[in-house]
Design an enzyme around this catalytic site. Structure first.
Site, PDB file in Angstrom:
ATOM      1  CE  LYS A  18      -4.728  -1.890   1.984  1.00 38.35           C
ATOM      2  NZ  LYS A  18      -5.087  -1.601   2.190  1.00 38.35           N
TER       3      LYS A  18
ATOM      4  CE  LYS B 123      -7.635  -8.892  -0.132  1.00 39.72           C
ATOM      5  NZ  LYS B 123      -7.709  -7.968   1.116  1.00 39.72           N
TER       6      LYS B 123
ATOM      7  CE  LYS C  17     -14.575  -4.718   3.015  1.00 37.09           C
ATOM      8  NZ  LYS C  17     -13.180  -4.572   4.263  1.00 37.09           N
TER       9      LYS C  17
HETATM   10  N1  AQP Z   1     -10.496 -11.848  -1.158  1.00 37.17           N
HETATM   11  C1  AQP Z   1      -9.924 -11.745   0.258  1.00 37.17           C
HETATM   12  N2  AQP Z   1     -10.538 -13.404   0.197  1.00 37.17           N
HETATM   13  C2  AQP Z   1     -10.361 -14.075   1.379  1.00 37.17           C
HETATM   14  N3  AQP Z   1      -9.989 -13.660   2.749  1.00 37.17           N
HETATM   15  C3  AQP Z   1     -11.022 -12.124   2.866  1.00 37.17           C
HETATM   16  N4  AQP Z   1     -11.017 -11.045   2.999  1.00 37.17           N
HETATM   17  C4  AQP Z   1     -10.409 -10.036   2.415  1.00 37.17           C
HETATM   18  N5  AQP Z   1     -10.812 -10.161   1.631  1.00 37.17           N
HETATM   19  C5  AQP Z   1     -10.405 -11.722   1.433  1.00 37.17           C
HETATM   20  C6  AQP Z   1     -11.118 -11.345   4.299  1.00 37.17           C
HETATM   21  O1  AQP Z   1     -11.900 -10.663   5.415  1.00 37.17           O
HETATM   22  C7  AQP Z   1     -11.956  -9.951   6.453  1.00 37.17           C
HETATM   23  C8  AQP Z   1     -11.998  -8.425   6.536  1.00 37.17           C
HETATM   24  O2  AQP Z   1     -12.062  -7.575   5.722  1.00 37.17           O
HETATM   25  P1  AQP Z   1     -10.821  -6.807   5.739  1.00 37.17           P
HETATM   26  O3  AQP Z   1     -12.265  -5.879   5.437  1.00 37.17           O
HETATM   27  O4  AQP Z   1     -10.908  -5.945   7.053  1.00 37.17           O
HETATM   28  O5  AQP Z   1      -9.104  -6.093   5.409  1.00 37.17           O
HETATM   29  P2  AQP Z   1      -9.000  -6.591   3.581  1.00 37.17           P
HETATM   30  O6  AQP Z   1      -8.276  -7.820   4.016  1.00 37.17           O
HETATM   31  O7  AQP Z   1      -8.088  -5.389   3.611  1.00 37.17           O
HETATM   32  O8  AQP Z   1     -10.068  -6.192   3.202  1.00 37.17           O
HETATM   33  P3  AQP Z   1     -10.062  -5.805   1.567  1.00 37.17           P
HETATM   34  O9  AQP Z   1     -11.228  -6.421   0.590  1.00 37.17           O
HETATM   35  O10 AQP Z   1      -9.342  -6.266   1.441  1.00 37.17           O
HETATM   36  O11 AQP Z   1     -10.439  -4.498   2.056  1.00 37.17           O
HETATM   37  P4  AQP Z   1      -9.589  -3.004   1.543  1.00 37.17           P
HETATM   38  O12 AQP Z   1      -9.816  -2.837   0.311  1.00 37.17           O
HETATM   39  O13 AQP Z   1     -10.214  -1.749   2.297  1.00 37.17           O
HETATM   40  O14 AQP Z   1      -8.028  -2.857   1.642  1.00 37.17           O
HETATM   41  C9  AQP Z   1     -10.684  -9.996   6.791  1.00 37.17           C
HETATM   42  O15 AQP Z   1     -10.804 -11.261   7.367  1.00 37.17           O
HETATM   43  C10 AQP Z   1      -9.804 -10.579   5.309  1.00 37.17           C
HETATM   44  O16 AQP Z   1      -8.735 -11.625   5.473  1.00 37.17           O
END
Ligand code: AQP
Length: 339
Positions: free
Chosen positions: A111, A193, A196
């Protein structure tokens, strides 16, 4: 009962990656564990965010979680910023966290590489995550694969804090990560991955039409240029999604027709869109009901924050005492506090 803590950022719409990788496990775990599930809004501000939509996203995330099956009668569901002890503990844990460890985190490196000026919050994100978990002295943390490195760091922080301030009795258990069956769901770009912030997602409460509009252009087996080229399901991200949304007989049919070049990618996507829409329909309906009764959600979050805060305050009394802070006059001392 083992205690479980897990969090999710309100940084965008709850998506099928979050659901398959984490939230679905949360729903199962609440049957046999003492569970705390947190909408981690303080984490969501670390990489730049839209102030105007943070409140709405936080409420929508709460609605999505309840619609997905988080039961406020069984689990504590709350918003991180409603419990200020998260920020306080984070600050205190900073004193035992080496900067070098934070700089080694893969998510930080990814990031921060995209930014000209790096906010300190991005570096300290895993310390806040450690505080989230340790504040409730959680034993288990269900996460997707992307969070395992942060969890390992949280375990190290717990160890260091216990060694330095434990006085022979560890306050913090070392939390164990729990991976579900879907460790890393890949986004519709077929590469990164599902995230969001990357816009490569399918939301958990999207309409069947929106699901189809997103699946239609999704990347499949790159070697398959036309319908007549035989495909390799194992390298296709949509086949991976079929495995999560379609019954075994359909998964086998998809693989056979792909390999034999009898189905084109659009045929496969149509079946997937139908299965996905059918699987997610009950969640979508419950989310719509909740949106129509916002006061119910407010009560759930207020009750959740009150319960979480009681637990957090108990830990913080102990933490402050063991770290040698002077308690304000009139405040009850921690159990077993030294004079
Ligand atoms: N693609 C994924 N596959 C499996 N697990 C996932 N998680 C997120 N994306 C995937 C799991 O969802 C939980 C909550 O995630 P988060 O929102 O706290 O953080 P993140 O992993 O950073 O999710 P995003 O969607 O990728 O958000 P942004 O883009 O804002 O950084 C966690 O347990 C995560 O492992």
């Amino acid at each position: 009962m083992p205690r479980v803590f897990s969090g999710i950022q309100p940084s965008g719409d709850l998506h099928i990656g979050n659901w398959l990788g984490a939230v679905r496990n949360w729903v199962t775990m609440q049957e046999q564990h003492e569970c705390l599930f947190c909408i981690v809004d303080l984490h969501a501000i670390t990489g730049g965010y839209d102030v105007a939509s943070l409140r709405r996203r936080t409420l929508e995330m709460a609605a999505g979680l309840v619609a997905a099956g988080i039961d406020p009668e069984r689990a504590v569901l709350f918003v991180q910023s409603h419990v200020p002890e998260h920020s306080e503990l984070m600050w205190l844990l900073n004193s035992v966290t080496p900067v070098g460890d934070l700089e080694r985190m893969t998510q930080y490196k990814d990031k921060s590489a995209k930014l000209e000026s790096i906010p300190a919050g991005l570096l300290n994100y895993p310390v806040l995550m450690a505080a989230d978990i340790l504040l409730y002295r959680a034993d288990l943390v269900p996460v997707g694969e992307d969070q395992l490195q942060h969890l390992e760091l949280a375990r190290g922080i717990a160890r260091k804090w216990n060694a330095e301030f434990g006085g022979g009795t560890d306050l913090f258990p070392e939390p164990q990560g729990l991976l579900g069956a879907a460790r890393r769901i890949i986004g519709l770009d077929g590469q990164a991955k599902m995230s969001k912030s990357l816009g490569n997602t399918i939301g958990l409460v999207e309409s069947p039409e929106a699901i189809w509009e997103k699946l239609r252009p999704a990347v499949t087996d790159p070697a398959r240029k036309t319908k007549r080229d035989p495909g390799t399901p194992e390298v296709c991200n949509l086949y991976a999604l079929h495995r999560h949304f379609s019954p075994p007989a359909t998964v086998a049919e998809v693989a056979e027709n792909c390999r034999g070049a009898r189905w084109g990618c659009l045929d496969c996507k149509r079946v997937l869109a139908e299965r996905m829409a059918a699987t997610l329909a009950p969640i979508r309906e419950r989310a719509a009901d909740l949106a129509a009764a916002p006061e119910r959600l407010e009560t759930i979050l207020a009750d959740g924050a009150a319960t979480a805060r009681r637990m957090a305050q108990e830990t913080m009394r102990e933490v402050r005492d063991r770290m040698g802070f002077l308690a304000p006059t009139g405040q009850p001392a921690a159990r077993g506090a030294t004079a």
